[in-house]
Design a protein around this motif. Structure first.
Motif, PDB file in Angstrom:
ATOM      1  N   ASN A   1     -32.248  13.277  19.781  1.00 59.53           N
ATOM      2  CA  ASN A   1     -30.862  13.495  20.191  1.00 59.53           C
ATOM      3  C   ASN A   1     -30.770  13.187  21.677  1.00 59.53           C
ATOM      4  OD1 ASN A   1     -28.297  14.322  20.857  1.00 59.53           O
ATOM      5  ND2 ASN A   1     -28.655  16.499  20.453  1.00 59.53           N
ATOM      6  N   PRO A   2     -30.352  11.981  22.042  1.00 61.79           N
ATOM      7  CA  PRO A   2     -30.339  11.595  23.451  1.00 61.79           C
ATOM      8  C   PRO A   2     -29.184  12.188  24.249  1.00 61.79           C
ATOM      9  CG  PRO A   2     -29.516   9.799  22.114  1.00 61.79           C
ATOM     10  CD  PRO A   2     -29.962  10.855  21.160  1.00 61.79           C
ATOM     11  N   ASP A   3     -28.331  12.977  23.614  1.00 61.75           N
ATOM     12  CA  ASP A   3     -27.210  13.614  24.305  1.00 61.75           C
ATOM     13  C   ASP A   3     -27.656  14.993  24.772  1.00 61.75           C
ATOM     14  OD1 ASP A   3     -24.854  14.710  25.195  1.00 61.75           O
ATOM     15  OD2 ASP A   3     -23.641  13.949  23.523  1.00 61.75           O
ATOM     16  N   VAL A   4     -28.156  15.060  26.004  1.00 57.46           N
ATOM     17  CA  VAL A   4     -28.707  16.318  26.504  1.00 57.46           C
ATOM     18  C   VAL A   4     -27.628  17.385  26.626  1.00 57.46           C
ATOM     19  CG1 VAL A   4     -29.891  17.427  28.445  1.00 57.46           C
ATOM     20  CG2 VAL A   4     -30.566  15.124  27.720  1.00 57.46           C
ATOM     21  N   ALA A   5     -26.478  17.010  27.149  1.00 55.82           N
ATOM     22  CA  ALA A   5     -25.413  17.997  27.341  1.00 55.82           C
ATOM     23  C   ALA A   5     -25.008  18.643  26.026  1.00 55.82           C
ATOM     24  CB  ALA A   5     -24.206  17.340  28.010  1.00 55.82           C
ATOM     25  N   ALA A   6     -25.039  17.868  24.951  1.00 61.54           N
ATOM     26  CA  ALA A   6     -24.637  18.402  23.642  1.00 61.54           C
ATOM     27  C   ALA A   6     -25.581  19.481  23.160  1.00 61.54           C
ATOM     28  CB  ALA A   6     -24.567  17.273  22.620  1.00 61.54           C
ATOM     29  N   ARG A   7     -26.797  19.501  23.690  1.00 62.65           N
ATOM     30  CA  ARG A   7     -27.755  20.524  23.268  1.00 62.65           C
ATOM     31  C   ARG A   7     -27.355  21.911  23.764  1.00 62.65           C
ATOM     32  NH1 ARG A   7     -33.745  17.693  23.957  1.00 62.65           N
ATOM     33  NH2 ARG A   7     -33.102  15.561  23.451  1.00 62.65           N
ATOM     34  N   GLY A   8     -26.518  21.970  24.780  1.00 57.96           N
ATOM     35  CA  GLY A   8     -26.092  23.276  25.277  1.00 57.96           C
ATOM     36  C   GLY A   8     -25.461  24.114  24.184  1.00 57.96           C
ATOM     37  N   ALA A   9     -24.691  23.495  23.322  1.00 52.82           N
ATOM     38  CA  ALA A   9     -24.017  24.229  22.254  1.00 52.82           C
ATOM     39  C   ALA A   9     -25.007  24.915  21.324  1.00 52.82           C
ATOM     40  CB  ALA A   9     -23.117  23.276  21.459  1.00 52.82           C
ATOM     41  N   ALA A  10     -26.180  24.297  21.144  1.00 52.34           N
ATOM     42  CA  ALA A  10     -27.193  24.889  20.268  1.00 52.34           C
ATOM     43  C   ALA A  10     -27.722  26.203  20.826  1.00 52.34           C
ATOM     44  CB  ALA A  10     -28.344  23.907  20.064  1.00 52.34           C
ATOM     45  N   TYR A  11     -27.586  26.398  22.132  1.00 53.21           N
ATOM     46  CA  TYR A  11     -28.059  27.620  22.774  1.00 53.21           C
ATOM     47  C   TYR A  11     -26.918  28.546  23.170  1.00 53.21           C
ATOM     48  CZ  TYR A  11     -32.308  24.900  22.917  1.00 53.21           C
ATOM     49  OH  TYR A  11     -33.392  24.144  22.550  1.00 53.21           O
ATOM     50  N   GLY A  12     -25.712  28.185  22.778  1.00 57.29           N
ATOM     51  CA  GLY A  12     -24.580  29.051  23.078  1.00 57.29           C
ATOM     52  C   GLY A  12     -24.171  29.041  24.528  1.00 57.29           C
ATOM     53  N   MET A  13     -24.348  27.906  25.191  1.00 56.45           N
ATOM     54  CA  MET A  13     -23.931  27.801  26.590  1.00 56.45           C
ATOM     55  C   MET A  13     -23.179  26.495  26.792  1.00 56.45           C
ATOM     56  SD  MET A  13     -27.412  26.682  28.672  1.00 56.45           S
ATOM     57  CE  MET A  13     -28.401  28.013  27.989  1.00 56.45           C
ATOM     58  N   PRO A  14     -22.331  26.411  27.827  1.00 57.68           N
ATOM     59  CA  PRO A  14     -21.649  25.157  28.107  1.00 57.68           C
ATOM     60  C   PRO A  14     -22.645  24.053  28.429  1.00 57.68           C
ATOM     61  CG  PRO A  14     -20.646  26.966  29.326  1.00 57.68           C
ATOM     62  CD  PRO A  14     -21.912  27.492  28.741  1.00 57.68           C
ATOM     63  N   GLY A  15     -22.418  22.890  27.871  1.00 58.43           N
ATOM     64  CA  GLY A  15     -23.189  21.708  28.205  1.00 58.43           C
ATOM     65  C   GLY A  15     -22.244  20.675  28.793  1.00 58.43           C
ATOM     66  N   VAL A  16     -22.519  20.255  30.019  1.00 59.09           N
ATOM     67  CA  VAL A  16     -21.592  19.397  30.751  1.00 59.09           C
ATOM     68  C   VAL A  16     -22.265  18.068  31.052  1.00 59.09           C
ATOM     69  CG1 VAL A  16     -20.100  19.198  32.777  1.00 59.09           C
ATOM     70  CG2 VAL A  16     -20.589  21.463  31.806  1.00 59.09           C
ATOM     71  N   SER A  17     -21.644  16.975  30.599  1.00 52.96           N
ATOM     72  CA  SER A  17     -22.145  15.632  30.879  1.00 52.96           C
ATOM     73  C   SER A  17     -21.438  15.084  32.105  1.00 52.96           C
ATOM     74  CB  SER A  17     -21.898  14.713  29.674  1.00 52.96           C
ATOM     75  OG  SER A  17     -22.387  13.419  29.937  1.00 52.96           O
ATOM     76  N   LEU A  18     -22.220  14.604  33.067  1.00 54.61           N
ATOM     77  CA  LEU A  18     -21.661  14.175  34.346  1.00 54.61           C
ATOM     78  C   LEU A  18     -22.219  12.822  34.759  1.00 54.61           C
ATOM     79  CD1 LEU A  18     -22.137  17.570  36.193  1.00 54.61           C
ATOM     80  CD2 LEU A  18     -19.913  16.549  35.639  1.00 54.61           C
TER      81      LEU A  18
END
Length: 660
Positions: free
Chosen positions: A189-206
């Protein structure tokens, strides 16, 4: 986007240019041979460090990885100290002990950069835990590359930070390559920011080359952390335009065209254009700023190059904490009060937690349940969930968290249940915990206690029976404690919870129910002082843990035949009290070492070598060792019994030695 005011844009510009010019100087210095090891430059990624650190206070902390120059400078490390560090000089921020990958400046909140990928994530979580426990609004930041997001530390660190709502900002600088491995081929899964959701935290792509975007997002993430909202994950897409490390080949895994395309997206150039486009600042003004910074870097370089080398006499200082100036009375007499081994350590832990509100315990089932061996029984009701924290099954994670917590003002107790389990976290122990005081030149302390059971018994088989103290004793920076009695266990635990060194406190499972005399008052037993458990004249036996009690039984059998055995219990194997053993051997002339752990490369070998070196003329016979069989521990009771020295084996070994 919340656009920073013009003066803030100039401040961001100034800091980004400072990083760029410092890094360019390091490239030249590396080519001249002034940099003696690796040099991982931050050129091309300046917007990330500057955009995030602009919102940090001096008391906020940053943990970083091998490409940490930019983070150090953004957090406030003076360029002259960074340059001097890479030149190996005494005035460097790590006093010449770290070089490019190991930068320490706790005075400005840079808690260290690591040549190992991943630990910074866990340490930042640990700092966040400290800040929560201490009721402050401080924030911890972990900077790491895309390679770290495929490491177990990423999962374990983000998971713990999320479930406990720790004030941490996790910043992934996705520069497309982990060393020379493209991220596109290394991540399912090359979308690192999207992994935030798996841990219940905001994931922000910048866009990691747009300092204004990073600055705006960091403002919200830091605000959220300070207010108790928990952690945030950033993925800042950027690019390093220099090789992985200076002097390495660069175009076997990427093309010149790609590098040039990213250079065209230079974050400094983009910010410069944004500033001049406002019409409020002229290009000449920015040129003047760049010229001023260039002069500052040239001066810093000259000063760093002229700085003195570290004194070779200091090469081994700060491996351990400086001894405390406060003396403590000798341990009291044992008295008549009887406690089990487990009750004695529980009494010590409870007393220390009452005395020091910075102590907290983490482990599996140590909260309401009280621990698998009742090591924390009843403490949850007294101190609550923040100080008795049940963890996920993630030994590397909570050991690394403990490291970061110890660095930032609290005293963690890591209850890993069985010594075998914590092997998952041995890298954190050996590469981080054991070395932190040394690498920081004593400016960061490591008051952490790691405790768990050792030893063969109860048909536990091979994953619940290890001892491992010879392994830990090998590494500088660690104290390794192996008590054999309730009295010693209590006094040594008090000592461990008051010293500033990391302590491995290893408790033999078969001794936890052993009863013995234990004074009620708190007392300390110093490390490195062996106990003469039984005096004798014919032979010395050095025994550890359960073997002490087996040896005492053997002594009673031999005494019927007039054999007088002196029994020495080292109590700690690091430091090891060789002097007491040597005095005993000078009296008896013979030495047997009885140790349940394996013989090859073990504590017995170390004791034998040291006694042979300093007491050879006192020996009337060769030194002998009696150890457990060199095999994984089997399950079936007859097999288990066959691999551990017993009383008869000890009696036989002593008789054989006396016959030599």
């Amino acid at each position: 986007m919340n656009e920073p005011p013009a003066k803030n844009l100039l401040a961001l510009f100034w800091r980004m240019v400072l990083i760029r010019r410092c890094e360019e100087q390091l490239v030249k210095s590396h080519q001249r041979g002034l940099v003696h090891g690796a040099c991982h430059t931050y050129i091309g990624q300046e917007a990330v460090a500057v955009g995030v650190c602009a919102h940090l206070r001096p008391d906020d902390v940053v943990f970083s990885t091998h490409r940490g120059h930019g983070h150090a400078l953004a957090k406030g490390v003076p360029p002259v100290e960074l340059l001097a560090e890479l030149y190996g000089r005494a005035t460097g921020c790590s006093r010449g002990r770290g070089g490019s990958m190991h930068l320490f400046a706790p005075e400005v909140g840079l808690m260290g950069t690591s040549g190992i990928v991943g630990p910074c994530i866990l340490q930042a979580a640990g700092a966040g835990y400290s800040f929560r426990l201490l009721k402050t609004d401080r924030v911890a930041v972990a900077f790491f590359g895309d390679g770290a997001v495929n490491n177990g530390a990423f999962h374990e660190g983000l998971n713990m930070a999320s479930i406990w709502k720790l004030p941490v900002l996790f910043v992934c600088e996705n520069n497309q390559f982990a060393t020379e491995v493209p991220f596109s081929t290394a991540a399912g899964n090359p979308d690192v920011a999207a992994r935030g959701a798996a841990y219940g935290m905001p994931g922000v792509s910048l866009d990691g080359n747009d300092v204004r975007a990073v600055h705006a997002a960091a403002q919200e993430a830091v605000r959220r952390a300070r207010s108790g909202g928990g952690p945030t994950l950033f993925e800042c897409k950027t690019y390093r335009t220099r090789p992985h490390s200076e002097g390495m080949g660069d175009f076997t895994y990427r093309t010149r065209e790609d590098v040039e395309a990213w250079r065209a997206r230079c974050p400094i150039r983009r910010l410069r254009e944004s500033i001049t486009n406002t019409g409020k600042v002229k290009a000449d003004d920015l040129d003047a700023i760049e010229s001023e910074i260039q002069r500052e870097i040239e001066t810093a370089h000259q000063t760093a190059e002229a700085a003195p080398w570290p004194d070779p006499a200091t090469a081994a200082t700060h491996v351990y904490a400086e001894p405390r100036a406060v003396s403590h009375p000798p341990p009291p007499a044992t008295g008549d009060r009887q406690l089990t081994y487990m009750q004695a350590t529980l009494e010590a832990l409870s007393a220390e937690m009452a005395r020091n509100p910075g102590i907290f315990v983490v482990g599996e089932g140590i909260g309401v349940r009280g621990g698998n061996f009742n090591t924390t029984a009843g403490l949850y009701k007294l101190y609550g969930p923040e100080r008795l924290r049940d963890t996920p099954i993630c030994e590397r994670g909570f050991v690394g968290l403990g490291c970061g917590a110890a660095m930032t003002g609290t005293r963690p107790v890591i209850d890993f249940m069985f010594a075998d389990f914590v092997l998952d976290g041995v890298g954190e122990i050996v590469n981080q915990i054991a070395k932190m005081q040394y690498m920081s030149s004593g400016r960061i302390k490591m008051p952490i206690l790691l405790r768990g059971c050792i030893g063969v018994g109860h048909a536990a088989a091979t994953h619940h029976s290890g001892s491992y103290y010879p392994m830990y004793a090998h590494f500088p920076g660690l104290r390794v404690v192996v008590p054999s009695t309730p009295y010693d266990a209590k006094g040594l635990l008090h000592r461990a919870l008051r010293c500033d060194d990391p302590v491995l406190f290893l408790e033999h499972r078969e001794l936890l129910g052993l009863k013995g005399p234990v004074p009620e008052a708190a007392y300390e037993i110093s490390f490195g002082r062996a106990a003469v458990v039984r005096e004798g004249t014919d032979v010395t036996v050095v025994a550890l843990a359960l073997m002490v009690h087996q040896t005492l039984k053997a002594c009673d059998i031999l005494a019927r035949d007039g054999v007088s055995v002196e029994v020495i219990d080292p109590r700690t194997v690091a430091p090891l009290d060789v002097e007491t053993i040597a005095r005993s051997v000078a009296k008896t002339g013979r030495l047997l070492i009885a140790d349940e752990a394996f013989a090859p490369y073990g504590i017995g070998a170390e004791i034998a070598a040291q006694i042979a070196d300093r007491g050879f003329d006192d020996l009337d016979a060769p030194i002998r060792r009696l150890n457990g069989v060199h095999t994984p521990t089997p399950y079936s009771p007859p097999l288990e019994k066959a691999v551990v020295p017993n009383v008869d084996a000890i009696v036989g070994a002593i008789r054989d030695l006396l016959a030599e």
